[in-house]
Design a protein around this motif. Structure first.
Motif, mmCIF file in Angstrom:
data_model
loop_
_atom_site.group_PDB
_atom_site.id
_atom_site.type_symbol
_atom_site.label_atom_id
_atom_site.label_comp_id
_atom_site.label_asym_id
_atom_site.label_seq_id
_atom_site.Cartn_x
_atom_site.Cartn_y
_atom_site.Cartn_z
ATOM 1 N N LEU A 2 6.671 -10.459 8.413
ATOM 2 C CA LEU A 2 7.792 -9.766 7.797
ATOM 3 C C LEU A 2 7.240 -8.637 6.934
ATOM 4 N N GLY A 3 7.815 -7.458 7.062
ATOM 5 C CA GLY A 3 7.301 -6.349 6.275
ATOM 6 C C GLY A 3 8.298 -5.223 6.141
ATOM 7 N N SER A 4 7.969 -4.305 5.244
ATOM 8 C CA SER A 4 8.868 -3.216 4.898
ATOM 9 C C SER A 4 8.131 -1.885 4.951
ATOM 10 N N VAL A 5 8.826 -0.854 5.427
ATOM 11 C CA VAL A 5 8.351 0.521 5.347
ATOM 12 C C VAL A 5 9.412 1.306 4.592
ATOM 13 N N PHE A 6 9.023 1.942 3.509
ATOM 14 C CA PHE A 6 9.982 2.650 2.666
ATOM 15 C C PHE A 6 9.235 3.697 1.857
ATOM 16 N N GLY A 7 9.973 4.577 1.217
ATOM 17 C CA GLY A 7 9.272 5.494 0.332
ATOM 18 C C GLY A 7 9.914 6.837 0.141
ATOM 19 N N HIS A 8 9.178 7.672 -0.588
ATOM 20 C CA HIS A 8 9.648 8.980 -1.034
ATOM 21 C C HIS A 8 9.312 10.011 0.045
ATOM 22 N N VAL A 9 9.995 9.920 1.145
ATOM 23 C CA VAL A 9 9.590 10.711 2.304
ATOM 24 C C VAL A 9 9.757 12.205 2.084
ATOM 25 N N GLY A 10 10.436 12.595 1.014
ATOM 26 C CA GLY A 10 10.586 14.014 0.722
ATOM 27 C C GLY A 10 9.275 14.707 0.417
ATOM 28 N N ASP A 11 8.260 13.944 -0.002
ATOM 29 C CA ASP A 11 6.957 14.557 -0.257
ATOM 30 C C ASP A 11 5.862 13.948 0.618
ATOM 31 N N GLY A 12 6.266 13.282 1.700
ATOM 32 C CA GLY A 12 5.289 12.731 2.634
ATOM 33 C C GLY A 12 4.673 11.419 2.211
ATOM 34 N N LYS B 138 3.349 15.293 9.836
ATOM 35 C CA LYS B 138 2.800 14.055 10.391
ATOM 36 C C LYS B 138 3.589 12.820 9.965
ATOM 37 N N LEU B 139 4.589 13.031 9.114
ATOM 38 C CA LEU B 139 5.272 11.892 8.501
ATOM 39 C C LEU B 139 5.984 11.002 9.516
ATOM 40 N N ALA B 140 6.741 11.588 10.427
ATOM 41 C CA ALA B 140 7.524 10.796 11.372
ATOM 42 C C ALA B 140 6.625 9.884 12.208
ATOM 43 N N ASP B 141 5.521 10.421 12.706
ATOM 44 C CA ASP B 141 4.604 9.609 13.508
ATOM 45 C C ASP B 141 3.952 8.512 12.670
ATOM 46 N N MET B 142 3.637 8.815 11.391
ATOM 47 C CA MET B 142 3.008 7.827 10.525
ATOM 48 C C MET B 142 3.953 6.670 10.227
ATOM 49 N N VAL B 143 5.192 6.987 9.945
ATOM 50 C CA VAL B 143 6.185 5.941 9.676
ATOM 51 C C VAL B 143 6.375 5.071 10.912
ATOM 52 N N ASP B 144 6.441 5.694 12.074
ATOM 53 C CA ASP B 144 6.588 4.959 13.335
ATOM 54 C C ASP B 144 5.375 4.064 13.575
ATOM 55 N N PHE B 145 4.183 4.574 13.274
ATOM 56 C CA PHE B 145 2.953 3.785 13.430
ATOM 57 C C PHE B 145 2.965 2.563 12.512
ATOM 58 N N ALA B 146 3.374 2.757 11.264
ATOM 59 C CA ALA B 146 3.404 1.658 10.301
ATOM 60 C C ALA B 146 4.369 0.559 10.737
ATOM 61 N N ARG B 147 5.555 0.972 11.170
ATOM 62 C CA ARG B 147 6.544 -0.017 11.610
ATOM 63 C C ARG B 147 6.042 -0.762 12.846
ATOM 64 N N GLY B 148 5.382 -0.045 13.754
ATOM 65 C CA GLY B 148 4.856 -0.674 14.959
ATOM 66 C C GLY B 148 3.768 -1.689 14.655
ATOM 67 N N GLN B 149 2.882 -1.368 13.708
ATOM 68 C CA GLN B 149 1.820 -2.296 13.333
ATOM 69 C C GLN B 149 2.375 -3.587 12.738
ATOM 70 N N SER C 190 0.849 -1.182 0.000
ATOM 71 C CA SER C 190 0.000 0.000 0.000
ATOM 72 C C SER C 190 0.883 1.230 0.000
ATOM 73 N N ASP C 191 0.269 2.380 -0.287
ATOM 74 C CA ASP C 191 0.994 3.636 -0.143
ATOM 75 C C ASP C 191 0.033 4.698 0.367
ATOM 76 N N VAL C 192 0.533 5.565 1.212
ATOM 77 C CA VAL C 192 -0.241 6.700 1.702
ATOM 78 C C VAL C 192 0.635 7.938 1.612
ATOM 79 N N CYS C 193 0.008 9.090 1.718
ATOM 80 C CA CYS C 193 0.757 10.346 1.716
ATOM 81 C C CYS C 193 0.142 11.263 2.756
ATOM 82 N N VAL C 194 0.989 11.877 3.571
ATOM 83 C CA VAL C 194 0.510 12.729 4.658
ATOM 84 C C VAL C 194 1.294 14.037 4.666
ATOM 85 N N PRO C 195 0.777 15.074 5.357
ATOM 86 C CA PRO C 195 1.561 16.304 5.515
ATOM 87 C C PRO C 195 2.907 15.997 6.161
ATOM 88 N N LEU C 196 3.928 16.742 5.775
ATOM 89 C CA LEU C 196 5.271 16.453 6.265
ATOM 90 C C LEU C 196 5.357 16.454 7.785
#
Length: 454
Positions: A362-372, A344-355, A336-342
């Motif tokens: 086994l799972g991965s969190v990655f992406g174009h964090v320069g645009d959220g 909120k990005l840090a908390d969203m990435v942390d939430f995804a990894r925690g879930q 999946s992919d989501v996009c959030v305001p910058l």
């Protein structure tokens, strides 16, 4: 209706442009998504705008659905012909219609891929920068409003499209813009059709902005203790005003998986990847500034390179990530992919990894964090229903939290089949306005039915 109409279609456009072979029907039944395949009744290969119009007129008269098909690299089912009917493949529409380097623009047919396009224009010192990873077709990229690793500098396809030629469901051929770099004339039809996923019309020509190839490029990589720290560091770079070309996050489990897949030895820590491009002086200054900024924020393993081979080596862990997960024997993945305001990005990435950690998968969190914008890949055993359900639940929770944070359920994959159920939550009353456009332009619901909304 039966299939006699297929013979009529062959008579109209030539049997060599119509296929019902088992191989072609299977190829056009799916894309790169996890959605179940559906075979069309036939596949057509138009060679001109006029032929597209003739086919559209043909299917409209018989009330047959038609689904455009580009390179098949989509990730949310846009090219799957869920109502069967006709799949329209653009492999034979790959021409560069016009190329005017002095205007920094090019007009192409939809079947040309981004790498094919760049091979045509690079010799003039120009390039088309939107990079979704796969060698997608330009028509498909326009239809889904694709973006990718360079979005932090260049934005998405909507930001690069000057004009579209579109065949509407009623057979009209329209143009949505002009060759000018900007316009205040009329409604923004470029923006309406770019991202409409083939549901409002079939794109037959695209005029794009081009950009000069940077003189000098530097790649860099560093690591942090947590993905949240990575996201915060990325935000610090952006707020400093550095015009990075790329900035990507790859979490530690992903690096570990890439190492196992390719027998590499990258530091198995949460990582940020950068690319700086411009004149040699500007790129060197920007890389040095970011190196100092990252050091102040506690990064480790800073590494940089300017040679093409060395840059490719630094980026290898990011570029091979998807393959490392998708080629695990006996496993399947849901992404999946989501996009959030910058902010909120840090908390969203942390939430995804925690879930993902809480699920035990086994799972991965990655992406174009320069645009959220960031992605998840979750691996599950298809023989264990509970694992599949858990993977889907994680992505749903991520989407709901992204919308709650003022973001979107998809930053670049598009709606397709997988994100239909979130459209009302995200858009509210505006969804009814979208549906009214569909009703106006395609009242018979023949163009890529079953996508974006029901």
């Amino acid at each position: 209706m039966g299939t006699a109409w297929i013979e009529n279609l062959k008579e109209m456009i030539g049997s060599e442009r119509v296929s019902t072979s088992e191989g072609e029907l299977f190829r056009h039944s799916k894309d790169e998504s996890f959605h179940p395949p559906v075979q069309p009744e036939t596949v057509v290969f138009p060679e001109s705008t006029q032929m597209v119009k003739d086919i559209v007129d043909f299917v409209r008269e018989r009330n047959l659905p038609i689904t455009p098909y580009g390179a098949g690299s989509g990730l949310d089912g846009q090219a799957i012909p869920v109502s069967r009917g006709v799949s329209m493949n653009f492999d034979r529409m790959k021409k560069v219609i016009s190329f005017t380097p002095e205007d920094l623009s090019v007009t192409v047919q939809p079947g040309i891929t981004r790498l094919e396009l760049n091979r045509e224009i690079n010799r003039q010192g120009l390039y088309f920068p939107i990079d979704p990873g796969a060698d997608a077709s330009i028509g498909g990229m326009a239809a889904t409003n694709a973006s990718g690793t360079t979005a932090v500098r260049y934005g998405s396809m909507r930001d690069q499209v000057l004009n579209l030629e579109v065949v509407l469901a009623d057979g009209r051929i329209i143009r949505t813009g002009s060759a000018a770099k900007k316009s205040s004339s009329g409604y923004h039809l470029n923006g309406l059709f770019t991202g409409s996923e083939g549901t409002l019309g079939i794109i037959t020509e695209i005029t794009l902005k081009l950009h000069g190839i940077p003189e000098h490029t530097i790649a860099a990589r560093c690591t942090f203790d947590t993905p949240k720290h990575c996201a915060a560091a990325a935000q610090a770079v952006l707020t400093s005003g550095i015009p990075v070309l790329r900035i990507e996050l790859v979490d530690a489990p992903s690096i570990k998986q890439v190492n196992a897949y390719g027998d590499y030895h990258f530091p198995e820590q949460h990582s940020l990847f950068f690319e700086f491009a411009g004149t040699q002086t500007s790129a060197e200054e920007e890389a040095s500034f970011v190196e100092e900024l990252m050091a102040d924020m506690g990064c480790g393993n800073w590494e940089r390179a300017s040679g093409s081979i060395e840059r490719a080596e630094i980026w290898k862990a990011r570029h091979e990530l998807a393959y490392a997960f998708r080629h695990m024997k006996g496993k399947e993945v849901v992404g999946s992919d989501v996009c959030v305001p910058l902010s909120k990005l840090a908390d969203m990435v942390d939430f995804a990894r925690g879930q993902i950690e809480a699920s035990g998968l086994l799972g991965s969190v990655f992406g174009h964090v320069g645009d959220g914008n960031f992605h998840t890949i979750i691996v599950y055993d298809p023989k264990i229903p509970e694992e599949k359900q858990a993977s889907e639940t994680i992505n749903e929770q991520l989407i709901l939290k992204a919308i709650e944070a003022g973001g979107t359920c998809t930053g670049e994959h598009g709606v397709g089949l997988g994100k239909i159920k979130y459209q009302e939550m995200e858009h509210g009353e505006a969804l009814e306005v979208m549906k009214s456009f569909k009703e106006l332009l395609d009242p018979g619901k023949l163009l890529n039915p079953g996508k974006i909304f029901i």
